[in-house]
Design an enzyme around this catalytic site. Structure first.
Site, PDB file in Angstrom:
ATOM      1  N   GLU A  45      39.718  42.310 113.237  1.00 27.94           N
ATOM      2  CA  GLU A  45      40.229  40.952 113.418  1.00 27.94           C
ATOM      3  C   GLU A  45      41.682  40.864 112.959  1.00 27.94           C
ATOM      4  OE1 GLU A  45      38.952  36.461 111.818  1.00 27.94           O
ATOM      5  OE2 GLU A  45      38.100  38.257 110.898  1.00 27.94           O
ATOM      6  N   LYS A 113      37.702  32.995 118.601  1.00 29.17           N
ATOM      7  CA  LYS A 113      36.740  32.763 117.520  1.00 29.17           C
ATOM      8  C   LYS A 113      36.195  31.337 117.616  1.00 29.17           C
ATOM      9  CE  LYS A 113      36.453  33.820 112.542  1.00 29.17           C
ATOM     10  NZ  LYS A 113      37.265  34.326 111.409  1.00 29.17           N
ATOM     11  N   CYS A 149      34.068  38.094 113.707  1.00 26.13           N
ATOM     12  CA  CYS A 149      33.740  37.898 112.283  1.00 26.13           C
ATOM     13  C   CYS A 149      32.682  36.826 112.061  1.00 26.13           C
ATOM     14  CB  CYS A 149      35.027  37.586 111.511  1.00 26.13           C
ATOM     15  SG  CYS A 149      34.879  37.827 109.724  1.00 26.13           S
ATOM     16  N   LEU A 291      51.727  48.390  76.417  1.00 24.84           N
ATOM     17  CA  LEU A 291      50.517  49.122  76.007  1.00 24.84           C
ATOM     18  C   LEU A 291      50.292  48.847  74.528  1.00 24.84           C
ATOM     19  CD1 LEU A 291      48.460  51.110  77.272  1.00 24.84           C
ATOM     20  CD2 LEU A 291      49.852  52.963  76.358  1.00 24.84           C
ATOM     21  N   ASP A 296      42.226  46.367  77.095  1.00 23.60           N
ATOM     22  CA  ASP A 296      42.677  45.808  78.374  1.00 23.60           C
ATOM     23  C   ASP A 296      43.905  46.542  78.898  1.00 23.60           C
ATOM     24  OD1 ASP A 296      40.675  43.815  78.451  1.00 23.60           O
ATOM     25  OD2 ASP A 296      41.835  42.571  77.080  1.00 23.60           O
ATOM     26  N   SER A 297      44.893  46.739  78.047  1.00 27.16           N
ATOM     27  CA  SER A 297      46.089  47.446  78.512  1.00 27.16           C
ATOM     28  C   SER A 297      45.774  48.910  78.806  1.00 27.16           C
ATOM     29  CB  SER A 297      47.228  47.331  77.497  1.00 27.16           C
ATOM     30  OG  SER A 297      46.893  47.904  76.252  1.00 27.16           O
ATOM     31  N   ASN A 373      53.202  32.962  69.105  1.00 26.61           N
ATOM     32  CA  ASN A 373      53.575  33.048  70.516  1.00 26.61           C
ATOM     33  C   ASN A 373      54.991  33.557  70.722  1.00 26.61           C
ATOM     34  OD1 ASN A 373      51.088  32.200  71.425  1.00 26.61           O
ATOM     35  ND2 ASN A 373      51.666  30.055  71.624  1.00 26.61           N
ATOM     36  N   THR A 397      47.889  42.061  81.763  1.00 26.42           N
ATOM     37  CA  THR A 397      46.681  42.792  81.358  1.00 26.42           C
ATOM     38  C   THR A 397      45.553  41.883  80.869  1.00 26.42           C
ATOM     39  OG1 THR A 397      47.524  43.107  79.107  1.00 26.42           O
ATOM     40  CG2 THR A 397      48.066  44.805  80.712  1.00 26.42           C
ATOM     41  N   LYS A 521      47.852  27.175  83.169  1.00 25.38           N
ATOM     42  CA  LYS A 521      48.232  28.574  82.961  1.00 25.38           C
ATOM     43  C   LYS A 521      47.828  29.418  84.165  1.00 25.38           C
ATOM     44  CE  LYS A 521      48.009  28.837  77.889  1.00 25.38           C
ATOM     45  NZ  LYS A 521      47.464  29.605  76.746  1.00 25.38           N
TER      46      LYS A 521
END
Length: 552
Positions: A45, A113, A149, A291, A296-297, A373, A397, A521
């Site tokens: 498609e 479609k 589809c 890192l 997570d990183s 922060n 991350t 956020k």
């Protein structure tokens, strides 16, 4: 009357807007089909424009270019098999999501479609118009129905094509991945072949486009639902399927049936593919990330190294006085295990300069989250400076748990262009790290073995922005948090549902509150690959300003 029909299925990876590149891809598939003696070469498609085009498809100039590209492709592929490609079709004031049949140097037929999806990541009702139900297309004496589809997810279109003489069904798709979706697709298509009594080829595209990854996994079913051919997932591939006419109608001759990997491997491959294609299609050859020594990183660095090669990944440790020796050691170990560049950039001097600058304004106040922060935002500034200087895209991350409840600093550790683990909950990140340490595949460019040290996986998660900080100081433990989020986000459940599942009302209300107030956020966060049916962005769209809360 033909007794054999050869179909080349081209499960390929287009790029949105790259009309010439996508046409060249189609032309190469057509040449391969011609060499193999195919009657029809089929692409997925919207294969000429790429998918999803979103509002790009509303630009008249883009539509005109797409149609001209298709017409030129038809002229280039005049002497050989029929070629079928997806693209937009303007019809007066209407625009259709269509499938073009190119034969003899021209557009020989077009199927539009009918069912336009308008849920999850799809907005086709506002982009396209539906047309009347259509019949099959005659290709070398065989009547081929081409539902597009969504048209095959309901009985109507297939039924109409069967009633008007279709003998084989070829269904072009742009179906993006979410976990364990293949079985859902297969069950829908089995229902269609049982109802219609016709063989069916389900053709899906591959590759990443923004937050979506198309996972291929094309297959062919015979009447009754028998699986005749199954193509690999998350891999460009072409396969020639032969159909033969029998006393009871057409049947596909059984071919190769690829075994698909488990859900964890597919999730990991989707994250690698999503990052690889996002970089390739946007022009970035290298990436960098902070890192920290945390899990997570570490997994993001591993995904990046697997996607782009370790030589194209820069890992940067940005320690403060709160960074533990264990984190310093673990970050270096991850970078060295992967073979990535490792840079050490302390933030103490910069932080002191910012603190001194703000001191007159902050006089008389007590240190709080603001000062924490500042560390994160200073790291973001330094990482973005490296990104600008060296042309490397910055990766963020944050896992889905953190993205959900806003446990991240906007303009700090949220700064960046792409987040490979955006749709993976923290508890699954742990499992993913263990899986990657124990498994290696040919599509992974980083070394095999335990690239993420066991201590990175086992130590308590911490942002290390104040002494002895742990994530559990601010949030419920991750198994509890993720289970509550699964109810509130993935299942659209209620506080009462959380309590019925055995969770404390106070915890559930806290998570609900954090979920809603973090919308602003997420609105500004980097994209990342969709792994679930309720990923943040297009799957779950909430207002930023929202005063409603459940009263139970």
């Amino acid at each position: 009357m033909a007794d054999r029909f050869r179909l080349m299925l081209a499960q390929l990876n287009p790029t949105v807007g790259d009309l010439n590149g996508n046409a060249a891809q189609a032309r190469d598939a057509w040449k391969a089909g011609k060499a193999a003696g195919a009657d029809l070469v089929a692409l997925p498609e919207m294969s000429i424009t790429g998918y999803q085009t979103q509002d790009l498809v509303m630009k008249p100039a883009f539509i005109n270019d797409a149609v001209a590209t298709i017409e030129k492709l038809a002229a280039d592929c005049a002497d050989g098999p029929v070629l079928a490609v997806g693209g937009p079709f303007p019809d007066g004031t209407k625009l259709h999501n269509s499938y073009y049949v190119l034969q003899g140097g021209k557009v020989a037929a077009v199927t539009h479609k009918y069912f336009l999806p308008n849920f999850n990541v799809f907005d086709e009702v506002r982009l396209f118009s539906r047309d009347a139900l259509q019949g099959p297309v005659n290709i070398n004496g065989v009547r081929v129905g081409m539902p597009i589809c969504e048209d095959a997810w309901y009985p109507d279109v297939v039924e109409a094509m069967a009633e008007t003489g279709a003998e084989i069904l070829v269904i072009p798709n742009g179906s993006p991945y979410f976990r364990e979706k293949f079985d859902f697709r297969l069950n829908k298509m089995v229902a269609r072949v049982v109802e219609a009594g016709l063989p069916l080829a389900y053709l899906n595209m591959t590759g990443g486009q923004d937050d979506q990854v198309f996972d291929g996994g094309s297959f062919v079913l015979n009447p009754g639902g028998e699986l005749a051919v199954q193509m690999p997932v998350l891999e460009d591939a072409m396969t020639l399927v032969e159909f033969e006419r029998t006393d009871t109608g057409w049947r596909a001759i059984p071919g190769e049936v690829h075994v698909h990997p488990d859900a964890m491997e597919q999730d990991y491959n989707v994250m690698v593919t999503g990052l690889r294609d996002y970089c390739r299609k946007t022009g970035f050859g290298k990436v960098l990330l902070g890192l920290s020594g945390g899990i997570d990183s570490a997994i993001v660095a591993t995904i990046a190294a697997d996607a782009l090669g370790p030589e194209n990944v820069r890992c940067v440790m940005l320690p403060s006085e709160y960074t533990s020796e264990a984190s310093l050691d673990d970050a270096r170990a991850v970078a060295e295990n992967l073979g990535c560049r490792y840079d050490f950039v302390p933030i103490a001097e910069g932080r002191q300069a910012i603190t001194s600058t703000l001191a007159p304004l902050f006089e008389g106040t007590e240190p709080d989250l603001t000062e924490e922060n500042i560390q994160s935002r200073l790291r973001g500034l330094l990482l973005m400076a490296l990104s600008n200087k060296f042309g490397e895209m910055l990766l963020t991350t944050g896992n889905k748990s953190e993205v959900a409840v806003g446990y991240a600093t906007i303009y700090g550790d949220m700064a960046g262009g792409y987040n490979p683990i955006k749709d993976m909950y923290k508890t699954r990140v742990f499992d993913c790290c263990r899986w990657r340490n124990a498994n290696h595949r040919p599509w992974m460019k980083a070394p095999e073995g335990e690239v993420i040290p066991a201590r990175v996986i086992s130590k308590p998660p911490s942002a290390e922005l104040r002494p002895d900080q742990k994530d559990s100081d601010s949030l419920p433990d991750y198994p509890v948090l993720d289970a509550i989020l699964q109810i509130l986000v993935d299942e659209d459940g209620s506080i009462e549902d959380c309590m019925a599942a055995g969770f404390d009302r106070v915890d559930a209300k806290k998570v609900e509150h954090l979920l809603y107030i973090s919308e602003y956020k997420r609105f500004q966060s980097a994209p990342g690959p969709r792994l679930s049916p309720r990923a943040f962005w297009l799957d779950r769209r909430y207002p930023i300003v929202n005063r409603w809360r459940e009263q139970s």
